[in-house]
Design a protein around this motif. Structure first.
Motif, PDB file in Angstrom:
ATOM      1  N   ASP A   1       0.824  -1.206   0.000  1.00 34.91           N
ATOM      2  CA  ASP A   1       0.000   0.000   0.000  1.00 34.91           C
ATOM      3  C   ASP A   1       0.861   1.261   0.000  1.00 34.91           C
ATOM      4  O   ASP A   1       0.558   2.231  -0.689  1.00 34.91           O
ATOM      5  N   ALA A   2       1.942   1.216   0.804  1.00 36.48           N
ATOM      6  CA  ALA A   2       2.803   2.399   0.907  1.00 36.48           C
ATOM      7  C   ALA A   2       3.409   2.743  -0.443  1.00 36.48           C
ATOM      8  O   ALA A   2       3.533   3.916  -0.815  1.00 36.48           O
ATOM      9  N   ALA A   3       3.765   1.702  -1.206  1.00 38.51           N
ATOM     10  CA  ALA A   3       4.329   1.938  -2.530  1.00 38.51           C
ATOM     11  C   ALA A   3       3.328   2.644  -3.430  1.00 38.51           C
ATOM     12  O   ALA A   3       3.692   3.338  -4.378  1.00 38.51           O
ATOM     13  N   HIS A   4       2.035   2.474  -3.128  1.00 34.21           N
ATOM     14  CA  HIS A   4       1.004   3.158  -3.916  1.00 34.21           C
ATOM     15  C   HIS A   4       0.579   4.469  -3.259  1.00 34.21           C
ATOM     16  O   HIS A   4      -0.462   5.036  -3.592  1.00 34.21           O
ATOM     17  N   GLY A   5       1.333   4.908  -2.275  1.00 31.68           N
ATOM     18  CA  GLY A   5       1.017   6.187  -1.636  1.00 31.68           C
ATOM     19  C   GLY A   5      -0.125   6.095  -0.635  1.00 31.68           C
ATOM     20  O   GLY A   5      -0.714   7.105  -0.263  1.00 31.68           O
ATOM     21  N   ASN A   6      -0.421   4.897  -0.188  1.00 27.26           N
ATOM     22  CA  ASN A   6      -1.493   4.735   0.799  1.00 27.26           C
ATOM     23  C   ASN A   6      -0.905   4.188   2.088  1.00 27.26           C
ATOM     24  O   ASN A   6      -0.387   3.082   2.127  1.00 27.26           O
TER      25      ASN A   6
ATOM     26  N   ASN B   1      -7.876  10.788  14.992  1.00 28.83           N
ATOM     27  CA  ASN B   1      -8.073  11.807  13.967  1.00 28.83           C
ATOM     28  C   ASN B   1      -9.236  11.452  13.037  1.00 28.83           C
ATOM     29  O   ASN B   1      -9.151  11.604  11.826  1.00 28.83           O
ATOM     30  N   ALA B   2     -10.330  10.968  13.588  1.00 29.29           N
ATOM     31  CA  ALA B   2     -11.529  10.635  12.817  1.00 29.29           C
ATOM     32  C   ALA B   2     -11.242   9.660  11.688  1.00 29.29           C
ATOM     33  O   ALA B   2     -11.865   9.725  10.622  1.00 29.29           O
ATOM     34  N   ARG B   3     -10.272   8.750  11.904  1.00 30.39           N
ATOM     35  CA  ARG B   3      -9.913   7.728  10.906  1.00 30.39           C
ATOM     36  C   ARG B   3      -9.558   8.316   9.551  1.00 30.39           C
ATOM     37  O   ARG B   3      -9.833   7.733   8.501  1.00 30.39           O
ATOM     38  N   LEU B   4      -8.960   9.490   9.564  1.00 27.58           N
ATOM     39  CA  LEU B   4      -8.496  10.089   8.314  1.00 27.58           C
ATOM     40  C   LEU B   4      -7.349   9.244   7.762  1.00 27.58           C
ATOM     41  O   LEU B   4      -6.646   8.576   8.520  1.00 27.58           O
ATOM     42  N   PRO B   5      -7.143   9.299   6.433  1.00 27.11           N
ATOM     43  CA  PRO B   5      -5.965   8.611   5.901  1.00 27.11           C
ATOM     44  C   PRO B   5      -4.690   9.206   6.518  1.00 27.11           C
ATOM     45  O   PRO B   5      -4.611  10.420   6.724  1.00 27.11           O
ATOM     46  N   VAL B   6      -3.715   8.335   6.805  1.00 26.77           N
ATOM     47  CA  VAL B   6      -2.472   8.800   7.433  1.00 26.77           C
ATOM     48  C   VAL B   6      -1.780   9.855   6.574  1.00 26.77           C
ATOM     49  O   VAL B   6      -1.240  10.839   7.085  1.00 26.77           O
ATOM     50  N   THR B   7      -1.852   9.656   5.245  1.00 25.92           N
ATOM     51  CA  THR B   7      -1.191  10.634   4.365  1.00 25.92           C
ATOM     52  C   THR B   7      -1.788  12.034   4.553  1.00 25.92           C
ATOM     53  O   THR B   7      -1.065  13.022   4.537  1.00 25.92           O
TER      54      THR B   7
ATOM     55  N   VAL C   1      -3.233  13.201   7.319  1.00 29.26           N
ATOM     56  CA  VAL C   1      -2.770  13.703   8.618  1.00 29.26           C
ATOM     57  C   VAL C   1      -1.331  14.202   8.500  1.00 29.26           C
ATOM     58  O   VAL C   1      -0.984  15.277   8.984  1.00 29.26           O
ATOM     59  N   LEU C   2      -0.503  13.413   7.816  1.00 24.88           N
ATOM     60  CA  LEU C   2       0.910  13.780   7.668  1.00 24.88           C
ATOM     61  C   LEU C   2       1.060  15.088   6.899  1.00 24.88           C
ATOM     62  O   LEU C   2       1.857  15.943   7.261  1.00 24.88           O
ATOM     63  N   LYS C   3       0.285  15.215   5.821  1.00 17.80           N
ATOM     64  CA  LYS C   3       0.408  16.399   4.981  1.00 17.80           C
ATOM     65  C   LYS C   3       0.165  17.663   5.796  1.00 17.80           C
ATOM     66  O   LYS C   3       0.844  18.668   5.628  1.00 17.80           O
ATOM     67  N   ASP C   4      -0.822  17.591   6.715  1.00 23.46           N
ATOM     68  CA  ASP C   4      -1.104  18.755   7.549  1.00 23.46           C
ATOM     69  C   ASP C   4       0.050  19.072   8.495  1.00 23.46           C
ATOM     70  O   ASP C   4       0.281  20.219   8.836  1.00 23.46           O
ATOM     71  N   ARG C   5       0.741  18.011   8.939  1.00 24.02           N
ATOM     72  CA  ARG C   5       1.726  18.219   9.998  1.00 24.02           C
ATOM     73  C   ARG C   5       3.124  18.496   9.497  1.00 24.02           C
ATOM     74  O   ARG C   5       3.931  19.106  10.194  1.00 24.02           O
ATOM     75  N   ILE C   6       3.416  17.998   8.299  1.00 24.72           N
ATOM     76  CA  ILE C   6       4.807  17.969   7.874  1.00 24.72           C
ATOM     77  C   ILE C   6       5.373  19.373   7.643  1.00 24.72           C
ATOM     78  O   ILE C   6       6.531  19.651   7.959  1.00 24.72           O
ATOM     79  N   LEU C   7       4.523  20.286   7.152  1.00 20.85           N
ATOM     80  CA  LEU C   7       5.023  21.626   6.835  1.00 20.85           C
ATOM     81  C   LEU C   7       5.511  22.339   8.081  1.00 20.85           C
ATOM     82  O   LEU C   7       6.566  22.976   8.079  1.00 20.85           O
ATOM     83  N   ALA C   8       4.735  22.211   9.163  1.00 24.20           N
ATOM     84  CA  ALA C   8       5.122  22.881  10.407  1.00 24.20           C
ATOM     85  C   ALA C   8       6.505  22.421  10.853  1.00 24.20           C
ATOM     86  O   ALA C   8       7.360  23.233  11.211  1.00 24.20           O
TER      87      ALA C   8
ATOM     88  N   GLY D   1       3.705   5.669   9.550  1.00 20.62           N
ATOM     89  CA  GLY D   1       3.803   6.720   8.543  1.00 20.62           C
ATOM     90  C   GLY D   1       4.846   7.762   8.923  1.00 20.62           C
ATOM     91  O   GLY D   1       5.694   8.145   8.114  1.00 20.62           O
ATOM     92  N   VAL D   2       4.788   8.196  10.191  1.00 24.83           N
ATOM     93  CA  VAL D   2       5.726   9.218  10.655  1.00 24.83           C
ATOM     94  C   VAL D   2       7.161   8.716  10.520  1.00 24.83           C
ATOM     95  O   VAL D   2       8.046   9.421  10.023  1.00 24.83           O
ATOM     96  N   VAL D   3       7.371   7.467  10.944  1.00 28.55           N
ATOM     97  CA  VAL D   3       8.716   6.909  10.897  1.00 28.55           C
ATOM     98  C   VAL D   3       9.224   6.851   9.464  1.00 28.55           C
ATOM     99  O   VAL D   3      10.362   7.221   9.174  1.00 28.55           O
ATOM    100  N   LEU D   4       8.359   6.444   8.547  1.00 28.36           N
ATOM    101  CA  LEU D   4       8.751   6.389   7.141  1.00 28.36           C
ATOM    102  C   LEU D   4       9.191   7.770   6.652  1.00 28.36           C
ATOM    103  O   LEU D   4      10.233   7.918   6.008  1.00 28.36           O
TER     104      LEU D   4
END
Lengths: 266, 316
Positions: free
Chosen positions: B71-76, B83-89, B91-98, B285-288
């Motif tokens: 799944d990760a290879a496909h970006g999932n 977090n309301a079962r949001l996709p990890v990607t 959640v990450l997108k929101d956090r990574i910029l900060a 996801g975070v570790v990756l």
């Protein structure tokens, strides 16, 4: 000079930690709600925390936690680092390269995050914490040991020991390792600083020592809500972390200067 | 160059496998049944079973790992447990910029302070300036970041009210406020990173100062300033850049504490929350992402070597 200063402070901390039950003026656990959040006074030299416990006594017992964790972490890391480094250095070839690759990968990863993950897996406790920090802080040591072993193993006395029939274990223990001891001592001192800092950080995050265990990191997070009006509640334990980490750093640097006079005048 | 990048890429693959597998194993050996924990306190047996099925916890761990990889290879990266079962990607997108912004400002601050400090200490060796800069670096190294953070919040934020004490506003929403809020956290993180860089720079500048070409440059009549800038510093920068690379990891780790204290919704805070609430898809996801960032930055750093010293060719 630096050895004396760093060493003296470390010695005082060790005495405080070991002698805490005798020296500490109060019990580190006994609450005194009438004295809650009192400022430093003659009765309580460093003040009282949010439930009136004596901050000096808690700091002394906190030294026990910090140094206990620190010494075990250093033991774990030195054992692993020396073992892995010696094997890699003596064996050479693909064994060495494989070990090198694992060391690089461990380096590649933020040790605090790895420690967090280990803590999460095994559940937060002081023992987990020590395993986690110890298991992530050996690679630096193993690199140094490896390169020292590599340098030493081609020296004449090692060759002659080999020629007289000494096996690899004997060569490592009797001839190679004693030459690496000074560098290990320096690294162990610097690592103590890192370990004390890591214990405080993880306990601060709520992943190490559990209340009411006296821990400096826990103390800082307890004092955080009172920072504006009773800053001593957080600053006393925080100050102890600062002094301890600095003492170990100064001690390590000092030993290094003495062992390597080349660096002293640079 | 192309060959070098290809090799770097090949070496990155086992690193990614090693680290993600380790974290996968760790999150799976947590004591207790994760499904029971995830389903909540008043879950029925069928709730637990459906959670177990939803997160594929009923499969053997190696199968789970392979599924995650595929799944990760496909970006999932799966769905967050919280977090309301949001996709990890997402959640990450929101956090990574900060976190990237925080890390970038941290590097900027620590580099621009450590270069003058290190050069000064070496050039004015064994004088007051040398001792002062070495001591400053030692103090910065020994002060725990959570203590420094509180001191800054207390003194700069609450007492003198020079900067807002804590909080976060996205950069795009209000650049000015965002930068103001980022200064104290970045100073906190930069402090720990200062010592290593200052120290290595002092040592290498001292080495370079003893080289013949520095004497020649001085003998030609160049001012010390010019010599320091164009001869000494450029040659002393390689070990410095190496230390910067090693520190990327500790800055990312330190972000856990700093983001928690200053209330910045970044990767560090996400890691801690993920671990505390056993949100294993998020942890993975975070570790990756952290491993990827680390690998990319260090490749860039190796490329800088070739720029700093043309003799270094980036080949096998």
């Amino acid at each position: 000079m630096r050895i004396l200063m760093g060493g003296a402070v470390v010695l005082i901390l060790v005495i405080l930690a070991i002698g805490a039950p005798v020296i500490a003026p109060y019990s580190p656990y006994k609450a005194d709600f009438n004295g809650a959040k009192n400022a430093p006074s003659w009765h309580h030299l460093l003040g009282q925390d949010q439930i009136g416990r004596d901050l000096l006594s808690r700091a002394m017992y906190g030294a026990r936690t910090a140094l206990y964790v620190g010494s075990l972490v250093v033991t774990i890391a030195v054992t692993l680092g020396v073992l892995v480094g010696t094997v890699g250095g003596l064996a050479g070839g693909w064994t060495d390269r494989l070990i090198g690759a694992v060391v690089d990968m461990t380096f590649a990863f933020p040790s605090l995050v790895l420690a967090l993950a280990v803590t999460a897996a095994l559940g937060p406790s002081l023992t987990t914490l020590m395993i986690a920090i110890g298991a992530t802080s050996w690679p630096g040591l193993s690199r140094v040991v490896r390169s020292a072993v590599f340098k030493t193993k081609s020296r004449d006395f090692v060759t002659s020991a080999r020629a007289t029939g000494a096996g690899p274990v004997r060569v490592a223990v009797r001839h190679v390792l004693p030459n690496v001891v000074p560098e290990i001592i320096v690294l162990a001192s610097l690592l103590s600083a890192t370990a004390v800092l890591a214990e405080a950080s993880l306990s601060f995050l709520g992943l190490g020592a559990k209340p009411p265990t006296p821990s400096w990191g826990l103390g800082v997070s307890d004092g955080q809500p009172f920072l504006e009006h009773q800053p001593w509640i957080a600053l006393v334990p925080g100050g102890f972390v600062f002094i301890t980490v600095m003492a170990f750093n100064v001690l390590g640097d000092g030993i290094r200067d003495v062992l390597d006079p080349r660096l002293r005048n640079r | 160059m192309r060959q070098y990048l290809a090799q770097r890429f090949l070496l990155a693959i086992p690193t990614i496998f090693f680290v993600t597998m380790l974290v996968f194993l760790l999150t799976r050996v947590m004591p207790g049944d994760p499904a029971v924990f995830l389903a909540g306190t008043d879950a029925t047996r069928s709730d637990i079973a459906s959670v177990r099925k939803e997160f594929h916890l009923d499969e053997p761990v190696p199968v789970q790992y392979l599924r995650w990889l595929k799944d990760a290879a496909h970006g999932n990266l799966g769905r967050s447990v919280r977090n309301a079962r949001l996709p990890v990607t997402t959640v990450l997108k929101d956090r990574i910029l900060a976190t990237l912004e925080l890390g970038f400002i941290t590097l900027l601050i620590s580099i621009s302070i450590s270069i003058p400090l290190g050069v000064l200490a070496a050039y004015k060796r064994d004088t007051f300036w040398d001792h002062a800069s070495t001591t400053l670096a030692l103090l910065a190294l020994s002060l725990p970041s959570f203590v420094l953070a509180y001191l800054l919040i207390f003194i700069v934020g609450l007492h003198f009210k020079l900067l807002p004490p804590a909080g976060y506003v996205p950069f795009l929403q209000s650049p000015g406020t965002n930068l103001k809020l980022m200064i104290l956290p970045a100073i906190t993180l930069a402090s720990a990173a200062l010592a290593g860089k200052t120290r290595i720079l002092r040592t290498t500048v001292l080495e370079v100062l003893n080289q013949d070409y520095v004497t020649v440059a001085r003998a030609k009549g160049l001012s010390m300033r010019t010599v320091l800038q164009s001869h000494v510093l450029k040659n002393a920068l390689i070990p410095f850049v190496t230390v910067v690379g090693v520190q990327i990891g500790s800055i990312l780790g330190g972000a856990v504490i700093v983001e928690t204290v200053f209330g910045i919704p970044g990767m560090g805070k996400l890691t801690l929350d993920g671990i505390l609430s056993r949100d294993f898809p998020t942890i993975q996801g975070v570790v990756l992402v952290i491993v990827l960032v680390y690998l990319i930055v260090n490749t860039l750093i190796d490329l800088t070597y070739a720029y700093l010293d043309p003799r270094i060719r980036l080949s096998g």
